[in-house]
Enzyme design. Structure first.
Site, PDB file in Angstrom:
ATOM      1  N   ASN A  50     -29.351 -49.404 -15.089  1.00  0.00           N
ATOM      2  CA  ASN A  50     -28.398 -49.574 -16.185  1.00  0.00           C
ATOM      3  C   ASN A  50     -28.085 -48.225 -16.814  1.00  0.00           C
ATOM      4  O   ASN A  50     -28.948 -47.341 -16.911  1.00  0.00           O
ATOM      5  CB  ASN A  50     -28.869 -50.600 -17.216  1.00  0.00           C
ATOM      6  N   GLU A  63     -27.203 -53.928 -11.730  1.00  0.00           N
ATOM      7  CA  GLU A  63     -26.646 -54.612 -10.555  1.00  0.00           C
ATOM      8  C   GLU A  63     -25.274 -54.056 -10.201  1.00  0.00           C
ATOM      9  O   GLU A  63     -24.963 -53.792  -9.036  1.00  0.00           O
ATOM     10  CB  GLU A  63     -26.515 -56.118 -10.826  1.00  0.00           C
ATOM     11  N   CYS A  96     -26.724 -60.861 -15.563  1.00  0.00           N
ATOM     12  CA  CYS A  96     -25.814 -61.388 -16.590  1.00  0.00           C
ATOM     13  C   CYS A  96     -24.603 -62.037 -15.919  1.00  0.00           C
ATOM     14  O   CYS A  96     -24.371 -61.877 -14.721  1.00  0.00           O
ATOM     15  CB  CYS A  96     -25.373 -60.274 -17.543  1.00  0.00           C
ATOM     16  N   CYS A  99     -22.261 -59.689 -13.983  1.00  0.00           N
ATOM     17  CA  CYS A  99     -22.824 -59.223 -12.714  1.00  0.00           C
ATOM     18  C   CYS A  99     -22.835 -60.336 -11.668  1.00  0.00           C
ATOM     19  O   CYS A  99     -22.643 -60.077 -10.482  1.00  0.00           O
ATOM     20  CB  CYS A  99     -24.228 -58.664 -12.924  1.00  0.00           C
TER      21      CYS A  99
HETATM   22  N1  THU Z   1     -29.022 -55.263 -18.130  1.00  0.00           N
HETATM   23  C1  THU Z   1     -28.955 -54.978 -16.800  1.00  0.00           C
HETATM   24  O1  THU Z   1     -28.812 -53.820 -16.400  1.00  0.00           O
HETATM   25  N2  THU Z   1     -29.041 -56.001 -15.919  1.00  0.00           N
HETATM   26  C2  THU Z   1     -29.308 -57.292 -16.261  1.00  0.00           C
HETATM   27  O2  THU Z   1     -29.455 -58.123 -15.386  1.00  0.00           O
HETATM   28  C3  THU Z   1     -29.418 -57.676 -17.673  1.00  0.00           C
HETATM   29  C4  THU Z   1     -29.128 -56.601 -18.662  1.00  0.00           C
HETATM   30  C5  THU Z   1     -29.005 -54.149 -19.082  1.00  0.00           C
HETATM   31  C6  THU Z   1     -27.762 -53.940 -19.860  1.00  0.00           C
HETATM   32  C7  THU Z   1     -28.285 -53.170 -21.054  1.00  0.00           C
HETATM   33  O3  THU Z   1     -28.360 -51.796 -20.727  1.00  0.00           O
HETATM   34  C8  THU Z   1     -29.700 -53.683 -21.234  1.00  0.00           C
HETATM   35  O4  THU Z   1     -30.033 -54.334 -20.034  1.00  0.00           O
HETATM   36  C9  THU Z   1     -29.878 -54.617 -22.397  1.00  0.00           C
HETATM   37  O5  THU Z   1     -28.952 -55.628 -22.355  1.00  0.00           O
END
Ligand code: THU
Length: 136
Positions: A50, A63, A96, A99
């Site tokens: 992320n 993702e 999410c 994604c």
């Molecule tokens: N996030 C992801 O990278 N993938 C997920 O499946 C859920 C959430 C990240 C986005 C943000 O940087 C942090 O988690 C908190 O929401």
């Protein structure tokens, strides 16, 4: 619905890749580091983390980072076979909604490995995203 199985060693390799890339996350706002790795049908693995932003809405999930990186390198004909998602806190975390739709675009038959409420879990993308959107 098909319950696809991935050989245990392939799943372990994918999870290792997700854990490794998680260390590169840029998550100073949420402090929630996420790593993802996608396995393509050609056998290649692409990792992603992320990447947050001071303008929160610009954040990119792990993702999507992995998927966009694969498309940038190989072009849009990629097919995602599997996705692994891990986080730095070892808490339940499935992809999410945004994604899920992006995974569906390139992996309508993909298997997703993630941490569920009761431990490690595997699900078909259409279990996570029934009726995913496609342009007619
Ligand atoms: N996030 C992801 O990278 N993938 C997920 O499946 C859920 C959430 C990240 C986005 C943000 O940087 C942090 O988690 C908190 O929401």
């Amino acid at each position: 619905m098909r319950k696809k199985t991935l050989p245990a060693d392939a799943r372990a390799t994918l999870l290792r890749s997700a854990k490794k890339v998680m260390k590169n996350a840029h998550a100073p706002y949420s402090k929630f580091r996420v790593g993802a790795a996608i396995l393509l049908s050609n056998g290649k693995i692409f990792p992603g983390c992320n990447v947050e932003n001071a303008s929160y809405g610009m954040t990119n999930c792990a993702e999507r980072t992995a998927i966009f990186s694969a498309v940038a390198q190989l072009g849009p004909m990629i097919e995602i076979r599997a996705v692994a998602v891990v986080n730095g806190q070892g808490v339940p975390c499935s992809p999410c909604g945004a994604c899920r739709q992006v995974i569906y675009e390139f992996g309508p038959d993909a298997t997703i490995f993630f941490q569920g409420a009761k431990g490690p879990k595997q699900a078909h993308i259409t279990e996570l995203l029934p009726e995913g959107f496609r342009l007619p």
